[in-house]
Design a protein around this motif. Structure first.
Motif, mmCIF file in Angstrom:
data_model
loop_
_atom_site.group_PDB
_atom_site.id
_atom_site.type_symbol
_atom_site.label_atom_id
_atom_site.label_comp_id
_atom_site.label_asym_id
_atom_site.label_seq_id
_atom_site.Cartn_x
_atom_site.Cartn_y
_atom_site.Cartn_z
ATOM 1 N N UNK A 1 -2.058 0.774 19.077
ATOM 2 C CA UNK A 1 -1.617 -0.171 18.046
ATOM 3 C C UNK A 1 -1.679 0.540 16.699
ATOM 4 N N UNK A 2 -0.549 0.617 16.039
ATOM 5 C CA UNK A 2 -0.463 1.282 14.740
ATOM 6 C C UNK A 2 -0.667 0.282 13.615
ATOM 7 N N UNK A 3 -1.559 0.617 12.697
ATOM 8 C CA UNK A 3 -1.841 -0.231 11.536
ATOM 9 C C UNK A 3 -0.752 -0.019 10.498
ATOM 10 N N UNK A 4 -0.128 -1.129 10.062
ATOM 11 C CA UNK A 4 0.944 -1.070 9.066
ATOM 12 C C UNK A 4 0.599 -1.806 7.780
ATOM 13 N N UNK A 5 -0.559 -2.443 7.718
ATOM 14 C CA UNK A 5 -0.929 -3.156 6.497
ATOM 15 C C UNK A 5 -1.186 -2.163 5.369
ATOM 16 N N UNK A 6 -0.982 -2.572 4.132
ATOM 17 C CA UNK A 6 -1.186 -1.654 3.010
ATOM 18 C C UNK A 6 -2.660 -1.344 2.763
ATOM 19 N N UNK A 7 -2.928 -0.153 2.218
ATOM 20 C CA UNK A 7 -4.299 0.172 1.818
ATOM 21 C C UNK A 7 -4.802 -0.882 0.838
ATOM 22 N N UNK A 8 -6.094 -1.161 0.907
ATOM 23 C CA UNK A 8 -6.696 -2.174 0.040
ATOM 24 C C UNK A 8 -6.845 -3.515 0.730
ATOM 25 N N UNK A 9 -5.947 -3.810 1.636
ATOM 26 C CA UNK A 9 -6.036 -5.068 2.378
ATOM 27 C C UNK A 9 -7.133 -4.920 3.428
ATOM 28 N N UNK A 10 -8.061 -5.841 3.438
ATOM 29 C CA UNK A 10 -9.184 -5.843 4.398
ATOM 30 C C UNK A 10 -9.980 -4.533 4.354
ATOM 31 N N UNK A 11 -10.006 -3.896 3.203
ATOM 32 C CA UNK A 11 -10.774 -2.669 3.060
ATOM 33 C C UNK A 11 -10.114 -1.427 3.639
ATOM 34 N N UNK A 12 -8.852 -1.533 4.020
ATOM 35 C CA UNK A 12 -8.159 -0.376 4.570
ATOM 36 C C UNK A 12 -7.972 0.704 3.517
ATOM 37 N N UNK A 13 -8.097 1.935 3.947
ATOM 38 C CA UNK A 13 -7.806 3.092 3.100
ATOM 39 C C UNK A 13 -6.507 3.711 3.601
ATOM 40 N N UNK A 14 -5.927 4.581 2.792
ATOM 41 C CA UNK A 14 -4.651 5.190 3.157
ATOM 42 C C UNK A 14 -4.711 5.869 4.525
ATOM 43 N N UNK A 15 -5.823 6.497 4.873
ATOM 44 C CA UNK A 15 -5.968 7.206 6.149
ATOM 45 C C UNK A 15 -5.955 6.254 7.352
ATOM 46 N N UNK A 16 -6.156 4.962 7.112
ATOM 47 C CA UNK A 16 -6.214 3.972 8.187
ATOM 48 C C UNK A 16 -4.849 3.388 8.550
ATOM 49 N N UNK A 17 -3.834 3.643 7.751
ATOM 50 C CA UNK A 17 -2.575 2.920 7.904
ATOM 51 C C UNK A 17 -1.362 3.833 7.705
ATOM 52 N N UNK A 18 -0.260 3.427 8.301
ATOM 53 C CA UNK A 18 1.013 4.140 8.147
ATOM 54 C C UNK A 18 1.893 3.462 7.094
ATOM 55 N N UNK A 19 1.325 2.550 6.333
ATOM 56 C CA UNK A 19 2.110 1.761 5.381
ATOM 57 C C UNK A 19 2.936 2.640 4.438
ATOM 58 N N UNK A 20 2.345 3.640 3.840
ATOM 59 C CA UNK A 20 3.067 4.486 2.882
ATOM 60 C C UNK A 20 3.918 5.556 3.559
ATOM 61 N N UNK A 21 3.643 5.850 4.811
ATOM 62 C CA UNK A 21 4.416 6.879 5.518
ATOM 63 C C UNK A 21 5.648 6.313 6.209
ATOM 64 N N UNK A 22 5.593 5.049 6.600
ATOM 65 C CA UNK A 22 6.748 4.402 7.208
ATOM 66 C C UNK A 22 6.830 4.530 8.719
ATOM 67 N N UNK A 23 7.812 3.828 9.258
ATOM 68 C CA UNK A 23 7.969 3.736 10.706
ATOM 69 C C UNK A 23 8.461 5.034 11.341
ATOM 70 N N UNK A 24 9.146 5.877 10.576
ATOM 71 C CA UNK A 24 9.582 7.161 11.131
ATOM 72 C C UNK A 24 8.366 7.999 11.530
ATOM 73 N N UNK A 25 7.339 8.015 10.696
ATOM 74 C CA UNK A 25 6.110 8.756 11.012
ATOM 75 C C UNK A 25 5.375 8.119 12.187
ATOM 76 N N UNK A 26 5.411 6.793 12.278
ATOM 77 C CA UNK A 26 4.812 6.112 13.425
ATOM 78 C C UNK A 26 5.520 6.583 14.695
ATOM 79 N N UNK A 27 6.845 6.582 14.666
ATOM 80 C CA UNK A 27 7.610 6.997 15.835
ATOM 81 C C UNK A 27 7.327 8.453 16.207
ATOM 82 N N UNK A 28 7.274 9.328 15.217
ATOM 83 C CA UNK A 28 6.955 10.734 15.484
ATOM 84 C C UNK A 28 5.581 10.865 16.132
#
Length: 85
Positions: free
Chosen positions: A29-56
């Motif tokens: 399961x890939x995390x797509x929520x933005x950093x800051x939400x529920x204490x997420x940091x950038x390293x926890x989510x693909x929000x800023x990288x996008x779905x292309x990076x998720x697919x890769x």
């Protein structure tokens, strides 16, 4: 759910082994929520990288675990929709 972007393969080794042993499907399961939400940091989510990076990343993971069934899921749908626009 894997909260360390880019570390999916090593972090799923135990689950993958158990799924293989019991002939079950491995699901990541890939995390797509933005950093800051529920204490997420950038390293926890693909929000800023996008779905292309998720697919890769998923393609790499599926190739690594090629001897078993692997599924993909996204958390959460609202942000999946946002990233597809």
């Amino acid at each position: 759910m894997n909260y360390y972007r880019g570390q999916e393969i090593p972090h799923l080794e135990t689950e993958a082994s158990l799924c293989h042993l019991h002939q079950k499907t491995l699901e990541t399961i890939y995390e797509l929520q933005p950093p800051g939400k529920h204490g997420l940091k950038d390293i926890n989510t693909y929000y800023h990288l996008g779905l292309k990076k998720v697919d890769e990343n998923f393609q790499t993971l599926a190739t690594h675990y090629q001897n078993q069934a692997v599924k993909i899921s996204y958390h959460e749908f609202v942000y999946f929709q946002e990233l597809t626009e």
